[in-house]
Design an enzyme around this catalytic site. Structure first.
Site, PDB file in Angstrom:
ATOM      1  N   HIS A 272       0.839  -1.207   0.000  1.00 48.00           N
ATOM      2  CA  HIS A 272       0.000   0.000   0.000  1.00 48.00           C
ATOM      3  C   HIS A 272       0.875   1.258   0.000  1.00 48.00           C
ATOM      4  O   HIS A 272       1.564   1.535   0.973  1.00 48.00           O
ATOM      5  CB  HIS A 272      -0.871  -0.052   1.256  1.00 48.00           C
ATOM      6  N   ARG A 273       0.911   1.941  -1.143  1.00 42.62           N
ATOM      7  CA  ARG A 273       1.772   3.127  -1.339  1.00 42.62           C
ATOM      8  C   ARG A 273       3.255   2.729  -1.200  1.00 42.62           C
ATOM      9  O   ARG A 273       4.073   3.519  -0.739  1.00 42.62           O
ATOM     10  CB  ARG A 273       1.434   4.242  -0.348  1.00 42.62           C
TER      11      ARG A 273
ATOM     12  N   GLU B 231       1.309  -0.679  -5.044  1.00 41.18           N
ATOM     13  CA  GLU B 231       0.048   0.086  -5.133  1.00 41.18           C
ATOM     14  C   GLU B 231       0.358   1.565  -5.348  1.00 41.18           C
ATOM     15  O   GLU B 231       1.179   2.152  -4.632  1.00 41.18           O
ATOM     16  CB  GLU B 231      -0.767  -0.097  -3.848  1.00 41.18           C
TER      17      GLU B 231
ATOM     18  N   ASP C 285      -1.398   5.413  -6.137  1.00 38.48           N
ATOM     19  CA  ASP C 285      -2.530   6.326  -6.302  1.00 38.48           C
ATOM     20  C   ASP C 285      -2.119   7.398  -7.302  1.00 38.48           C
ATOM     21  O   ASP C 285      -0.956   7.818  -7.329  1.00 38.48           O
ATOM     22  CB  ASP C 285      -2.871   7.002  -4.965  1.00 38.48           C
TER      23      ASP C 285
ATOM     24  N   HIS D  46      -0.950  10.204  -2.956  1.00 40.58           N
ATOM     25  CA  HIS D  46      -2.277   9.862  -2.442  1.00 40.58           C
ATOM     26  C   HIS D  46      -3.215  11.065  -2.355  1.00 40.58           C
ATOM     27  O   HIS D  46      -4.369  11.004  -2.773  1.00 40.58           O
ATOM     28  CB  HIS D  46      -2.162   9.226  -1.061  1.00 40.58           C
TER      29      HIS D  46
ATOM     30  N   GLU E 285      -4.542   3.130  -8.748  1.00 43.00           N
ATOM     31  CA  GLU E 285      -5.843   3.697  -8.379  1.00 43.00           C
ATOM     32  C   GLU E 285      -6.130   5.001  -9.110  1.00 43.00           C
ATOM     33  O   GLU E 285      -5.339   5.949  -9.056  1.00 43.00           O
ATOM     34  CB  GLU E 285      -5.909   3.943  -6.857  1.00 43.00           C
TER      35      GLU E 285
ATOM     36  N   GLN F  47      -7.839   0.058 -10.049  1.00 41.97           N
ATOM     37  CA  GLN F  47      -8.810   0.133  -8.950  1.00 41.97           C
ATOM     38  C   GLN F  47      -9.355   1.557  -8.861  1.00 41.97           C
ATOM     39  O   GLN F  47      -8.662   2.530  -9.203  1.00 41.97           O
ATOM     40  CB  GLN F  47      -8.128  -0.230  -7.626  1.00 41.97           C
TER      41      GLN F  47
HETATM   42  O1  G3P Z   1      -6.620   1.461  -2.746  1.00 42.51           O
HETATM   43  C1  G3P Z   1      -7.036   0.777  -1.615  1.00 42.51           C
HETATM   44  C2  G3P Z   1      -6.802   1.679  -0.505  1.00 42.51           C
HETATM   45  O2  G3P Z   1      -5.530   2.203  -0.758  1.00 42.51           O
HETATM   46  C3  G3P Z   1      -7.820   2.756  -0.501  1.00 42.51           C
HETATM   47  O3  G3P Z   1      -7.482   3.669   0.394  1.00 42.51           O
HETATM   48  O4  G3P Z   1      -7.146   6.027   0.717  1.00 42.51           O
HETATM   49  O5  G3P Z   1      -5.221   4.482   0.918  1.00 42.51           O
HETATM   50  O6  G3P Z   1      -6.153   5.010  -1.302  1.00 42.51           O
HETATM   51  P1  G3P Z   1      -6.443   4.837   0.147  1.00 42.51           P
HETATM   52 CA    CA Z   2      -5.063   3.559  -2.826  1.00 41.63          CA
END
Ligand code: G3P
Ligand code: CA
Length: 297
Positions: A55-56, A82, A84, A97, A164, A200
């Site tokens: 995540h990130r 991941e 964003d 993000h 994302e 996503q």
């Molecule tokens: O993309 C899944 C999760 O990362 C969603 O939350 O706010 O961290 O992008 P966020």
């Molecule tokens: Ca995300």
């Protein structure tokens, strides 16, 4: 003496009874689950394969959305990086993000208000050192905000990207630009390695637009809670990404029975990871890909 033995006997009986009741109540609360299996010979999109989504990047260990954070993630055994996305004023896709640069750089404007060359001058690492002095590193200072292109060119076609689409209403050109970047790096079309990209979004509209342009792209519908209407999601997405706090054995079982992949976000506690895996999730977003990799071993 006789009186004392009677009391001891009574106390013993009480202990046995309490012990029995505790076991009984916990087995009532905890649904019976089979454990989990992770078949690494399967494709990343197979329900038999559990995916570790950084995540990130490995964002608990290094400044999120930097090349260093993604390098850590790869070394720690993540399956997916991941990312964003937001867009600069001159239309470049930037890995970040927040809509604003304030939290993760030394500047306060919106990403959309600045040209890429101005964004590239910012320091995207020092905030992490200030926030996490015990794991701060000098090398994190002055890291850059990367573009999507830079991430893909740095990690190449052996890595897997979980991208994302953020705020699609704010950036009407984002989808076309994203598909253009992916295509330029051979991440679209029949030559693409299966599972090498996932797109996503919380926006169903954005995902449907991608699906209409290229139905072969695997899409994950992000949601805060499990969907009520599984059939609609199934028309365009291979699965759902759901806040782990609203998942349980029942909802995960229903989603899996509907043949949807279930990726839980964002899970950082090993016990919670284990529980979600036992309940049947097929992937987990985590800031600690090292911890998840250890459990999946
Ligand atoms: O993309 C899944 C999760 O990362 C969603 O939350 O706010 O961290 O992008 P966020
Ligand atoms: Ca995300």
């Amino acid at each position: 003496m006789k009186k004392i033995s009677k009391w001891i006997l009574l106390l013993l009986l009480l202990f046995v009874l309490v012990g029995y009741m505790t076991d009984w109540s916990s087995s009532k609360e905890m649904p019976s689950v089979k454990g989990f299996e992770n078949d690494r010979s399967q494709s990343l999109l197979s329900p038999e394969r559990i995916v570790n989504i950084a995540h990130r990047g490995a964002s608990a260990h290094a400044p999120e959305h930097t090349l260093v954070s993604y390098e850590y993630a790869q070394k720690m055994g993540a399956d997916y990086l991941e990312i964003d996305l937001h867009m600069s004023a001159d239309g470049e896709l930037v890995a970040i993000h927040d809509q604003s640069l304030e939290r993760t750089t030394n500047h306060q404007q919106l990403v959309s208000e600045m040209e890429l060359k101005e964004i590239k001058e910012l320091d995207a690492g020092s905030w992490f050192n200030q926030k996490n002095p015990s794991i701060a590193k000098e090398s994190f200072d002055h890291l850059e905000v990367p573009t999507l292109t830079e991430v893909i060119e740095h990690f190449g076609n052996e890595a897997n990207y979980y991208i994302e689409i953020k705020a699609p209403k704010l950036y009407p050109e984002m989808i076309d630009k994203l598909l253009e970047v992916l295509s330029a790096h051979n991440l679209l079309g029949k030559d693409r390695r299966e599972g090498s990209i996932i797109i996503q979004s919380f926006s169903a509209e954005a995902l449907q637009k991608v699906h209409n342009q290229d139905p072969s792209i695997p899409l994950i519908q992000l949601m805060k809670q499990p969907p009520k209407d599984l059939n609609t999601v199934k028309q365009y997405a291979v699965g759902v990404g759901i806040n782990y706090k609203s998942l349980d054995l029942k909802s995960i079982t229903e989603l899996r029975e509907a043949e949807l992949l279930v990726h839980a976000y964002t899970v950082n506690h090993p016990e919670k990871m284990r529980q979600l895996l036992e309940w049947g999730v097929t992937g987990i977003f985590t800031d600690y890909p090292d911890v998840l990799a250890g459990i999946l071993e």
